[in-house]
Design an enzyme around this catalytic site. Structure first.
Site, PDB file in Angstrom:
ATOM      1  N   CYS A 130      74.892  92.246   7.741  1.00 38.79           N
ATOM      2  CA  CYS A 130      75.791  93.388   7.497  1.00 38.79           C
ATOM      3  C   CYS A 130      75.426  94.440   8.531  1.00 38.79           C
ATOM      4  O   CYS A 130      75.572  94.158   9.724  1.00 38.79           O
ATOM      5  CB  CYS A 130      75.760  93.870   6.047  1.00 38.79           C
ATOM      6  SG  CYS A 130      74.160  94.049   5.263  1.00 38.79           S
ATOM      7  N   SER A 131      74.967  95.596   8.119  1.00 35.41           N
ATOM      8  CA  SER A 131      74.503  96.573   9.104  1.00 35.41           C
ATOM      9  C   SER A 131      73.407  97.430   8.496  1.00 35.41           C
ATOM     10  O   SER A 131      73.405  98.646   8.644  1.00 35.41           O
ATOM     11  CB  SER A 131      75.658  97.446   9.594  1.00 35.41           C
ATOM     12  OG  SER A 131      76.618  96.662  10.276  1.00 35.41           O
ATOM     13  N   CYS A 132      72.457  96.783   7.806  1.00 35.36           N
ATOM     14  CA  CYS A 132      71.361  97.513   7.163  1.00 35.36           C
ATOM     15  C   CYS A 132      70.628  98.360   8.206  1.00 35.36           C
ATOM     16  O   CYS A 132      70.361  97.888   9.312  1.00 35.36           O
ATOM     17  CB  CYS A 132      70.380  96.543   6.512  1.00 35.36           C
ATOM     18  SG  CYS A 132      71.107  95.649   5.139  1.00 35.36           S
ATOM     19  N   CYS A 185      70.590  93.848  11.951  1.00 42.11           N
ATOM     20  CA  CYS A 185      70.966  93.267  10.664  1.00 42.11           C
ATOM     21  C   CYS A 185      72.121  92.332  10.969  1.00 42.11           C
ATOM     22  O   CYS A 185      73.236  92.802  11.215  1.00 42.11           O
ATOM     23  CB  CYS A 185      71.377  94.340   9.655  1.00 42.11           C
ATOM     24  SG  CYS A 185      72.066  93.637   8.143  1.00 42.11           S
TER      25      CYS A 185
END
Lengths: 200, 242
Positions: free
Chosen positions: A108-110, A105
């Site tokens: 962001c950090s999905c 991701c």
């Protein structure tokens, strides 16, 4: 001149800052301690990569389940009881000797929480987020995963609410292992696609 | 003035000063300024390194709820965390974003957390009074982000598309490295709430979502590593390929 910055000084210790925030919300009855503790305990103990490992091991041992998993990831994963936030629509990507999937991701950090839990630090690292879309082979090689020139690399940038789980290749020499033993071999990094699963 | 609006002005001014396109700290794909050695992979890494991280995780999720916000507004808040603080660590930026959401909705007064932190250390600091809340009131089509959309999809599997290259919304899920690029539709995904408007509470505006595959050379040039990147993109990010 008014300081445009209205959030707390980032030089404060984060522990103190979190405690201050918590106390402000608690005293006004906007949150309660029990809910805070439940959230933490859920992601510390109940939700994690052991869930995804069960999905992978079942797919390795049950061809019909594997077909359902690749056809409708959300439904097949929910069969094992795994669903919830950050897993609204699951897509499973099968790694084969000729196609290697890896997930990131960049914005962001999905991450697919119901099957893998909260993301590990390497997944959230700016070096991983910036590099893997541009030089996936180099990134994987740096972590010890060498891909031959005949392997097609597909990087998936999780930019919507679709979440991806990589179905790694079953390692050779595991033919006699049970589903439960196989689940013990499956690692988080293999289910993101940065490493392969190795045999016992 | 909302913290949100101030942040937007700051971004715009920064972009003007630097005489170029807005560079957003979070939009990391392909940004060579972040290139560096990868961290080691530790399979035994604990979920939280420290109790304050665990607390922050829970508080941020709850702050989102208390502020009447949504997932997109939460991500937008993360993106408005000042660059240095954003890069100082994952849960540090979560802590800041929780505060931003609570400031935006008038749950907390500016300076409230800092004042409380000093009081917790035994300092005699005056705390600002709680403001009048002004939570957003965007109508919601239900829980989660998947929605039914009546209009048929504009694109089909196999279509060649070009992504938009114009100035994006303050919050968008079209990464900078994929703007103005040509790709191919490889799958239709469920229609979803449109992040660009939901983040600012101006409407869910659900749209069809497509998995678009880009050849690496289209993104990075002729000498790119062979391969492809696929990105799930909202219909309004896409045009029929020119």
């Amino acid at each position: 001149m008014t300081d445009v910055r209205q959030t707390a000084d980032p030089m404060l210790s984060p522990a103190l800052r979190a405690e201050a925030l918590e106390s402000l919300l608690l005293e006004r009855g906007l949150i309660d301690t029990k809910t805070v503790e439940t959230f933490i305990r859920t992601y510390e103990t109940a939700v994690g990569p052991m869930n995804g490992a069960k999905v992978v091991a079942k797919a390795w041992t049950d061809p019909e389940y594997k077909a359902r998993l690749l056809d409708d990831g959300s439904a097949a994963i929910a069969e094992l009881g795994f669903k919830g936030p950050q897993g609204e629509h699951m897509v499973v990507l099968e790694n084969t000797p000729t196609v290697h999937h890896v997930v990131v991701c960049t914005l962001c950090s999905c991450y697919p929480w119901p099957v893998l839990g909260l993301p590990p630090s390497w997944y959230k690292d700016p070096a991983y987020r910036s590099r893997v879309v541009k030089e996936p082979r180099t990134v994987l090689a740096e972590w010890g995963t060498e891909l031959g020139p005949d392997v097609e690399v597909r990087v998936h940038d999780s930019s919507s609410e679709v979440r991806y789980l990589v179905l790694p290749e079953r390692p050779p020499g595991t033919e006699s292992m049970s589903e439960e033993e196989l689940a013990g071999l499956v690692t988080r990094d293999a289910m993101v696609g940065v490493r392969r699963v190795t045999g016992p | 003035v909302l913290y949100r609006d101030k942040a937007r002005v700051l971004y715009r001014d920064k972009a003007r000063r630097e005489g170029g396109e807005m560079t957003r700290v979070h939009d990391m794909g392909g940004q060579t300024r972040y290139f560096g050695p990868l961290p080691p992979i530790d399979p035994e890494e604990p979920v939280f390194d420290d109790p304050w991280e665990a607390k922050t995780f829970a508080l941020a999720l709850l702050a989102n709820r208390v502020a009447g916000a949504n997932l997109h507004a939460f991500r937008y808040a993360l993106e408005r965390v000042p660059e240095e603080e954003y890069l100082s660590g994952y849960y540090r930026r979560w802590l800041a974003s929780a505060e931003i959401l609570l400031l935006d909705s008038g749950i907390l007064a500016p300076g409230a957390v800092e004042a409380r932190a000093h009081r917790l250390q035994g300092e005699d600091v005056e705390e600002p009074p709680a403001p009048e809340p002004h939570k957003p009131s965007m109508p919601s089509g239900g829980a989660g982000n998947l929605r039914a959309v009546e209009t048929p999809p504009a694109f089909a599997v196999g279509d060649a598309v070009t992504t938009r290259a114009d100035e994006p919304a303050p919050h968008t899920r079209l990464p900078a490295y994929a703007r103005g690029r040509r790709g191919t539709v490889v799958a239709l995904r469920p229609a979803q709430v449109f992040p660009d408007t939901a983040a600012e509470f101006t409407g869910e505006n659900p749209q069809h979502v497509y998995e678009i595959r880009f050849d690496s050379r289209e993104l990075w040039g002729a000498d790119a590593e062979p391969g492809s990147v696929t990105i799930d993109l909202f219909e309004s990010y896409l045009e029929t390929a020119r």
